[in-house]
Design a protein around this motif. Structure first.
Motif, PDB file in Angstrom:
ATOM      1  N   GLY A  24       0.805  -1.203   0.000  1.00  0.00           N
ATOM      2  CA  GLY A  24       0.000   0.000   0.000  1.00  0.00           C
ATOM      3  C   GLY A  24       0.845   1.262   0.000  1.00  0.00           C
ATOM      4  O   GLY A  24       2.071   1.221   0.100  1.00  0.00           O
ATOM      5  N   ALA A  25       0.166   2.385  -0.129  1.00  0.00           N
ATOM      6  CA  ALA A  25       0.802   3.700  -0.135  1.00  0.00           C
ATOM      7  C   ALA A  25       0.257   4.517   1.019  1.00  0.00           C
ATOM      8  O   ALA A  25      -0.932   4.434   1.349  1.00  0.00           O
ATOM      9  N   HIS A  26       1.121   5.336   1.619  1.00  0.00           N
ATOM     10  CA  HIS A  26       0.734   6.096   2.798  1.00  0.00           C
ATOM     11  C   HIS A  26       1.326   7.503   2.749  1.00  0.00           C
ATOM     12  O   HIS A  26       2.344   7.753   2.092  1.00  0.00           O
ATOM     13  N   LEU A  27       0.685   8.396   3.473  1.00  0.00           N
ATOM     14  CA  LEU A  27       1.184   9.745   3.673  1.00  0.00           C
ATOM     15  C   LEU A  27       1.501   9.926   5.148  1.00  0.00           C
ATOM     16  O   LEU A  27       0.625   9.781   6.005  1.00  0.00           O
ATOM     17  N   LEU A  28       2.757  10.229   5.428  1.00  0.00           N
ATOM     18  CA  LEU A  28       3.223  10.446   6.791  1.00  0.00           C
ATOM     19  C   LEU A  28       3.430  11.932   7.022  1.00  0.00           C
ATOM     20  O   LEU A  28       4.123  12.600   6.254  1.00  0.00           O
ATOM     21  N   THR A  29       2.810  12.461   8.085  1.00  0.00           N
ATOM     22  CA  THR A  29       3.011  13.851   8.489  1.00  0.00           C
ATOM     23  C   THR A  29       3.393  13.868   9.958  1.00  0.00           C
ATOM     24  O   THR A  29       3.441  12.828  10.622  1.00  0.00           O
ATOM     25  N   ALA A  30       3.643  15.055  10.479  1.00  0.00           N
ATOM     26  CA  ALA A  30       3.986  15.179  11.894  1.00  0.00           C
ATOM     27  C   ALA A  30       2.821  14.755  12.777  1.00  0.00           C
ATOM     28  O   ALA A  30       3.022  14.344  13.923  1.00  0.00           O
ATOM     29  N   GLU A  31       1.608  14.849  12.245  1.00  0.00           N
ATOM     30  CA  GLU A  31       0.428  14.536  13.049  1.00  0.00           C
ATOM     31  C   GLU A  31       0.042  13.064  13.000  1.00  0.00           C
ATOM     32  O   GLU A  31      -0.347  12.475  14.006  1.00  0.00           O
ATOM     33  N   ASP A  32       0.131  12.453  11.821  1.00  0.00           N
ATOM     34  CA  ASP A  32      -0.356  11.082  11.708  1.00  0.00           C
ATOM     35  C   ASP A  32       0.155  10.434  10.425  1.00  0.00           C
ATOM     36  O   ASP A  32       0.918  11.024   9.671  1.00  0.00           O
ATOM     37  N   SER A  33      -0.294   9.211  10.195  1.00  0.00           N
ATOM     38  CA  SER A  33      -0.035   8.483   8.959  1.00  0.00           C
ATOM     39  C   SER A  33      -1.364   7.957   8.456  1.00  0.00           C
ATOM     40  O   SER A  33      -2.178   7.457   9.236  1.00  0.00           O
ATOM     41  N   ARG A  34      -1.601   8.089   7.148  1.00  0.00           N
ATOM     42  CA  ARG A  34      -2.871   7.612   6.618  1.00  0.00           C
ATOM     43  C   ARG A  34      -2.646   6.971   5.256  1.00  0.00           C
ATOM     44  O   ARG A  34      -1.727   7.342   4.516  1.00  0.00           O
ATOM     45  N   PRO A  35      -3.500   6.006   4.900  1.00  0.00           N
ATOM     46  CA  PRO A  35      -3.376   5.376   3.586  1.00  0.00           C
ATOM     47  C   PRO A  35      -3.805   6.322   2.475  1.00  0.00           C
ATOM     48  O   PRO A  35      -4.632   7.219   2.688  1.00  0.00           O
ATOM     49  N   LEU A  36      -3.259   6.128   1.304  1.00  0.00           N
ATOM     50  CA  LEU A  36      -3.581   6.942   0.144  1.00  0.00           C
ATOM     51  C   LEU A  36      -4.440   6.149  -0.835  1.00  0.00           C
ATOM     52  O   LEU A  36      -4.212   4.948  -1.040  1.00  0.00           O
ATOM     53  N   ARG A  37      -5.412   6.837  -1.447  1.00  0.00           N
ATOM     54  CA  ARG A  37      -6.227   6.240  -2.498  1.00  0.00           C
ATOM     55  C   ARG A  37      -6.437   7.284  -3.595  1.00  0.00           C
ATOM     56  O   ARG A  37      -6.695   8.455  -3.319  1.00  0.00           O
ATOM     57  N   VAL A  38      -6.335   6.827  -4.832  1.00  0.00           N
ATOM     58  CA  VAL A  38      -6.556   7.717  -5.968  1.00  0.00           C
ATOM     59  C   VAL A  38      -8.031   8.083  -6.067  1.00  0.00           C
ATOM     60  O   VAL A  38      -8.904   7.406  -5.505  1.00  0.00           O
ATOM     61  N   ALA A  39      -8.320   9.160  -6.787  1.00  0.00           N
ATOM     62  CA  ALA A  39      -9.705   9.543  -7.055  1.00  0.00           C
ATOM     63  C   ALA A  39     -10.356   8.509  -7.971  1.00  0.00           C
ATOM     64  O   ALA A  39      -9.681   7.810  -8.746  1.00  0.00           O
ATOM     65  N   THR A  40     -11.676   8.415  -7.900  1.00  0.00           N
ATOM     66  CA  THR A  40     -12.393   7.366  -8.626  1.00  0.00           C
ATOM     67  C   THR A  40     -13.161   7.871  -9.838  1.00  0.00           C
ATOM     68  O   THR A  40     -13.881   7.104 -10.475  1.00  0.00           O
ATOM     69  N   GLY A  41     -13.027   9.150 -10.187  1.00  0.00           N
ATOM     70  CA  GLY A  41     -13.768   9.686 -11.329  1.00  0.00           C
ATOM     71  C   GLY A  41     -13.341   9.057 -12.638  1.00  0.00           C
ATOM     72  O   GLY A  41     -12.237   8.514 -12.769  1.00  0.00           O
ATOM     73  N   GLU A  42     -14.237   9.130 -13.618  1.00  0.00           N
ATOM     74  CA  GLU A  42     -13.945   8.550 -14.927  1.00  0.00           C
ATOM     75  C   GLU A  42     -14.194   9.511 -16.081  1.00  0.00           C
ATOM     76  O   GLU A  42     -13.895   9.195 -17.220  1.00  0.00           O
ATOM     77  N   ASP A  43     -14.738  10.682 -15.807  1.00  0.00           N
ATOM     78  CA  ASP A  43     -15.078  11.631 -16.864  1.00  0.00           C
ATOM     79  C   ASP A  43     -13.989  12.681 -17.011  1.00  0.00           C
ATOM     80  O   ASP A  43     -13.582  13.311 -16.033  1.00  0.00           O
ATOM     81  N   LEU A  44     -13.564  12.901 -18.228  1.00  0.00           N
ATOM     82  CA  LEU A  44     -12.525  13.893 -18.490  1.00  0.00           C
ATOM     83  C   LEU A  44     -13.011  15.307 -18.179  1.00  0.00           C
ATOM     84  O   LEU A  44     -12.246  16.138 -17.682  1.00  0.00           O
ATOM     85  N   ASP A  45     -14.292  15.572 -18.439  1.00  0.00           N
ATOM     86  CA  ASP A  45     -14.757  16.950 -18.264  1.00  0.00           C
ATOM     87  C   ASP A  45     -14.813  17.378 -16.803  1.00  0.00           C
ATOM     88  O   ASP A  45     -14.855  18.567 -16.501  1.00  0.00           O
ATOM     89  N   GLY A  46     -14.810  16.437 -15.875  1.00  0.00           N
ATOM     90  CA  GLY A  46     -14.792  16.785 -14.464  1.00  0.00           C
ATOM     91  C   GLY A  46     -13.446  16.598 -13.808  1.00  0.00           C
ATOM     92  O   GLY A  46     -13.329  16.675 -12.581  1.00  0.00           O
ATOM     93  N   ALA A  47     -12.404  16.381 -14.614  1.00  0.00           N
ATOM     94  CA  ALA A  47     -11.100  16.021 -14.069  1.00  0.00           C
ATOM     95  C   ALA A  47     -10.211  17.238 -13.855  1.00  0.00           C
ATOM     96  O   ALA A  47     -10.120  18.119 -14.716  1.00  0.00           O
ATOM     97  N   LEU A  48      -9.559  17.270 -12.699  1.00  0.00           N
ATOM     98  CA  LEU A  48      -8.481  18.226 -12.439  1.00  0.00           C
ATOM     99  C   LEU A  48      -7.176  17.523 -12.765  1.00  0.00           C
ATOM    100  O   LEU A  48      -6.831  16.515 -12.133  1.00  0.00           O
ATOM    101  N   LEU A  49      -6.449  18.032 -13.746  1.00  0.00           N
ATOM    102  CA  LEU A  49      -5.249  17.373 -14.249  1.00  0.00           C
ATOM    103  C   LEU A  49      -4.008  18.182 -13.905  1.00  0.00           C
ATOM    104  O   LEU A  49      -4.069  19.388 -13.700  1.00  0.00           O
ATOM    105  N   ALA A  50      -2.886  17.496 -13.861  1.00  0.00           N
ATOM    106  CA  ALA A  50      -1.588  18.134 -13.658  1.00  0.00           C
ATOM    107  C   ALA A  50      -0.663  17.737 -14.796  1.00  0.00           C
ATOM    108  O   ALA A  50      -0.783  16.652 -15.370  1.00  0.00           O
ATOM    109  N   THR A  51       0.260  18.615 -15.117  1.00  0.00           N
ATOM    110  CA  THR A  51       1.236  18.325 -16.159  1.00  0.00           C
ATOM    111  C   THR A  51       2.503  19.123 -15.903  1.00  0.00           C
ATOM    112  O   THR A  51       2.588  19.900 -14.945  1.00  0.00           O
ATOM    113  N   GLY A  52       3.489  18.907 -16.738  1.00  0.00           N
ATOM    114  CA  GLY A  52       4.737  19.656 -16.675  1.00  0.00           C
ATOM    115  C   GLY A  52       5.219  19.925 -18.078  1.00  0.00           C
ATOM    116  O   GLY A  52       4.740  19.325 -19.045  1.00  0.00           O
TER     117      GLY A  52
END
Length: 262
Positions: free
Chosen positions: A121-149
């Motif tokens: 699994g994947a996790h995010l560790l901060t000074a406060e806690d650790s929690r599991p990570l899960r990707v977003a479940t959307g499937e529509d391009l028109d509602g997607a927030l995308l990142a690029t470089g």
């Protein structure tokens, strides 16, 4: 060290592939520190680092290091840069010939550590806690927030701008944050729905790829069965990934859009 010992008047130490591809003295210091730590703890392993290159090993494991991912952000003191460390099996210099088994990406400015191990699994560790990570479940391009470089090659950016111009009116929005490793981790955390970029190297993506896949997402190249490589990295949740990948493939190949993407 990267955060606390950053010089107040940090400048460009040298450039690499183009005049935009900069290196600071802290990139070099960070990789030296990582290599020293690994030499003490894992002396039989190989190491591939962005600044020094590949040093051999005998164990079959290779550490893949980006001592400061997002160097331009770091140069300008923008709080979106990271140290990325992964260990892989196979040859990290050949696309598709390696696979990450553990990795961590740390943003020193937010004290966030995104980490994963194969099958764990994947996790995010901060000074406060650790929690599991899960990707977003959307499937529509028109509602997607995308990142690029964008590439350091000015001519390559012309083609990248054309892709953005086509996609931007058809998605929720596009973010360009300037650190590939963090972009991948943001996909894993559901902070963005998908990410793509051309020109990434193994050290940019090795740790982040594992964080995404262990968070339930997919990472590939442009083709259905192509591995992520310098040609293209596409990352998203399992339902959005094929939609985004096919759109990018069409745009890169210059094919017309015949039907609205689902």
């Amino acid at each position: 060290m990267v955060r606390d010992e950053r010089p107040a008047h940090l400048g460009v130490h040298r450039t690499k592939s183009t005049d935009l591809d900069v290196v600071t003295v802290m990139d070099t210091r960070s990789e030296e520190l990582l290599r020293a730590r690994l030499a003490d703890a894992r002396s039989d392993d190989a190491v591939l680092g962005e600044e020094v290159g590949l040093s051999g090993g005998t164990s079959g494991l290779s550490w893949v290091l980006d001592p400061i991912d997002g160097t331009v952000n770091y140069l300008y003191d923008l709080p979106a840069y990271a140290v990325s460390v992964a260990v892989v099996v196979g040859d990290p210099t050949v696309p598709g010939a390696w696979s990450p088994v553990a990795g961590a990406v740390m943003n020193p400015r937010t004290d966030e550590v995104f980490h994963a191990r194969a099958g764990g699994g994947a996790h995010l560790l901060t000074a406060e806690d650790s929690r599991p990570l899960r990707v977003a479940t959307g499937e529509d391009l028109d509602g997607a927030l995308l990142a690029t470089g964008f590439s350091y090659d000015r001519e390559v950016r012309v083609g990248q701008a054309a892709v953005i111009a086509d996609l931007l009116p058809r998605v929720r929005d596009v973010r360009r944050m300037g650190a590939a490793a963090l972009d991948l981790c943001h996909v894993a955390a559901g902070r963005v729905d998908g990410y793509w970029e051309r020109g990434c190297h193994a050290w940019d993506v090795a740790a982040g790829m594992l964080v995404v896949t262990e968070a339930g997402g997919l990472v590939s190249g442009l083709g259905l069965d192509e591995p992520a490589s310098e040609d293209m990295v596409v990352a998203a949740g399992s339902r959005l990934h094929p939609v985004l990948r096919e759109e990018l493939q069409r745009l890169v190949q210059g094919r017309p859009r015949t039907t609205p993407p689902s």
